[in-house]
Design an enzyme around this catalytic site. Structure first.
Site, PDB file in Angstrom:
ATOM      1  N   HIS A  67       0.809  -1.219   0.000  1.00 16.31           N
ATOM      2  CA  HIS A  67       0.000   0.000   0.000  1.00 16.31           C
ATOM      3  C   HIS A  67       0.845   1.274   0.000  1.00 16.31           C
ATOM      4  CE1 HIS A  67      -3.828   1.634  -0.235  1.00 16.31           C
ATOM      5  NE2 HIS A  67      -4.293   1.478   0.992  1.00 16.31           N
ATOM      6  N   ASP A  69      -2.297   1.730  -4.839  1.00 13.50           N
ATOM      7  CA  ASP A  69      -3.556   2.142  -4.222  1.00 13.50           C
ATOM      8  C   ASP A  69      -4.621   1.099  -4.511  1.00 13.50           C
ATOM      9  OD1 ASP A  69      -4.951   2.847  -6.809  1.00 13.50           O
ATOM     10  OD2 ASP A  69      -3.330   4.333  -6.882  1.00 13.50           O
TER      11      ASP A  69
END
Length: 486
Positions: A456, A460
């Protein structure tokens, strides 16, 4: 004169009896007159009115207080009374059940005697150190009454008055006494009786395991003898018939310590580095009905060429086509996550269960291979993995990974990224499930669940979702792959 003497003697005996009765009158409750005795002689005339009487207890009334049940608990709720006023109790008999915010506790009696007063109603709040009941003992206690000692029941062996219900420590007084005599904590024993009640054979089996002795089977299955309660007119307790205990073998194995091998050390290092990565998870399901039909048509052709065709070559090729549209997933980051490198080659790894443990060999340059070429390479890697002959070239250089956990079982997983990669997918087993068609008809469908994990820090959620949708479209409509093949 002899008659006069006899009458005088009789009068003296009656007078003595009256004196004895008068000395004991403080121990009796006098009721209505019953009869009159009239003794007359020439020398004396004695008349005594008798009374019916009822015996009362001659012991001492003691307050039984709520002791500390541990864990900083200062108040409890009274959930159930097992006795009422006038009931006779013996030591270790259950008096009531109380409940705190952490556990339920059964309070047992410390004395033999009669319950004279209950201080709380059901659902009332009782505080530690306050009296629960008044017990009139069967005899006068020498000296001052014993002061309640605040103890934790799991530690005290001399006074097992309270036991945590969640720890399954229900037992009869005889079993408790046997545990005390052998210095055994009831909380360490798992009961085999009804409602996990600890039986006598449970204590004996525990002793045998601790000492290494093997008890005869007849001794182990003998139930605890019934305790006579003819002198305790409390409510009857129905006997509980426990099933015979099964003799448990004594385990004599020893712990074994061995150093981690080379592959295990690499896994420790890799997974420790993976813990530093913030994982983003995404799951979806894929309808493989069309792919199942296509594979069944091509399976025979592949076998004629000496290759076993599974679903995995289609999954890998579909992932490579998706990486062409989302190259950020086929990348790596440096240790400080300051730079990202987009990889030109799609070296897609396959998590493989081998005799050496979990290994992840990879198929090099998938973007330039056909489905059949991928199947040939997978056959080679699987053969080497089973033989424990995978080399360094096969195990290094991966850019993206798929884990086919469904070949063993399971539907969803939480795959762990292999640094320095930034994404990984876990494939569940294929299930035959009912699904609605576009015409609202219910048909049989071959459904597989997929679980993705992405770094992350650089990936995204929207990117991971769009990649998964594109990969799913290739598998649900395999003919679409033909348009993008190069």
């Amino acid at each position: 004169m002899r008659d006069v003497g006899n009458q005088t003697t009789l009068a003296q005996l009656v007078t003595l009896w009256i004196f004895v009765v008068s000395q004991r009158c403080h121990r009796h409750q006098w009721t209505e007159p019953a009869h009159v005795f009239d003794f007359s002689t020439p020398l004396t005339s004695v008349q005594w009115r008798g009374f019916r009487s009822s015996q009362v207890a001659s012991g001492q009334v003691l307050q039984f207080k709520l002791s500390d049940i541990g864990e900083g608990i200062m108040e409890v709720t009274v959930k159930e009374w097992y006795v009422k006023e006038g009931d006779r109790v013996s030591q270790f008999d259950s008096i009531c059940e109380v409940q705190s915010d952490k556990a339920s506790v059964t309070i047992t009696s410390r004395y033999d005697g009669v319950i004279r007063k209950l201080y709380y109603d059901i659902e009332s709040i009782a505080h530690v150190g306050s009296p629960l009941v008044d017990i009139e003992t069967d005899r006068e206690l020498e000296g001052a009454p014993e002061e309640d000692v605040v103890e934790t029941p799991a530690v005290s062996h001399e006074q097992p008055l309270q036991e945590i219900k969640g720890q399954k420590t229900q037992a009869t007084p005889a079993v408790r006494r046997l545990a005390i005599e052998n210095n055994i904590k009831l909380s360490e024993i798992v009961g085999t009786g009804k409602d996990s009640r600890i039986l006598k054979e449970d204590i004996l089996n525990f002793i045998a395991k601790q000492t290494g002795a093997i008890l005869p089977y007849e001794v182990q299955k003998t139930p605890a003898p019934a305790v006579s309660t003819t002198d305790t007119p409390s409510k009857e307790k129905k006997p509980v018939m426990a099933p015979p205990a099964i003799p448990r073998p004594i385990f004599t194995g020893k712990d074994r310590t061995e150093p981690l091998n080379g592959f295990q050390k690499v896994m420790v290092k890799t997974m420790s580095a993976a813990l530093k990565i913030p994982h983003f998870g995404y799951c979806d399901e894929v309808d493989l009905t069309e792919l199942v039909r296509l594979r069944s048509e091509l399976k025979g052709l592949a076998e004629s060429r000496g290759i076993k065709l599974s679903y995995m070559p289609f999954f890998i090729k579909g992932a490579s086509l998706g990486l062409l549209q989302f190259p950020v997933l086929n990348a790596s980051v440096d240790e400080g996550c300051q730079n990202i490198t987009h990889k030109a080659s799609h070296n897609i790894g396959l998590a493989m269960d081998t005799p050496q443990g979990l290994l992840v060999p990879n198929v090099k340059s998938v973007q330039s291979l056909s489905v059949f070429d991928i199947a040939v390479e997978l056959n080679r890697l699987q053969a080497l993995g089973s033989a424990g002959q995978l080399g360094t070239a096969d195990l290094t250089g991966g850019t993206f990974t798929l884990s086919n956990i469904g070949s063993i079982g399971g539907t969803y997983a939480k795959p762990v990224i292999l640094p320095p990669e930034v994404a990984i997918g876990a494939l569940g087993k294929i299930q035959v499930l009912p699904r609605f068609t576009s015409r609202d008809d219910v048909e049989k469908a071959y459904i597989m669940n997929v679980s993705w994990s992405a770094d992350h820090r650089v990936i995204d959620g929207a990117t991971m979702c769009r990649f998964s949708n594109l990969w799913r479209s290739y598998l649900e409509n395999p003919a679409a792959m033909v348009l993008d093949l190069k």
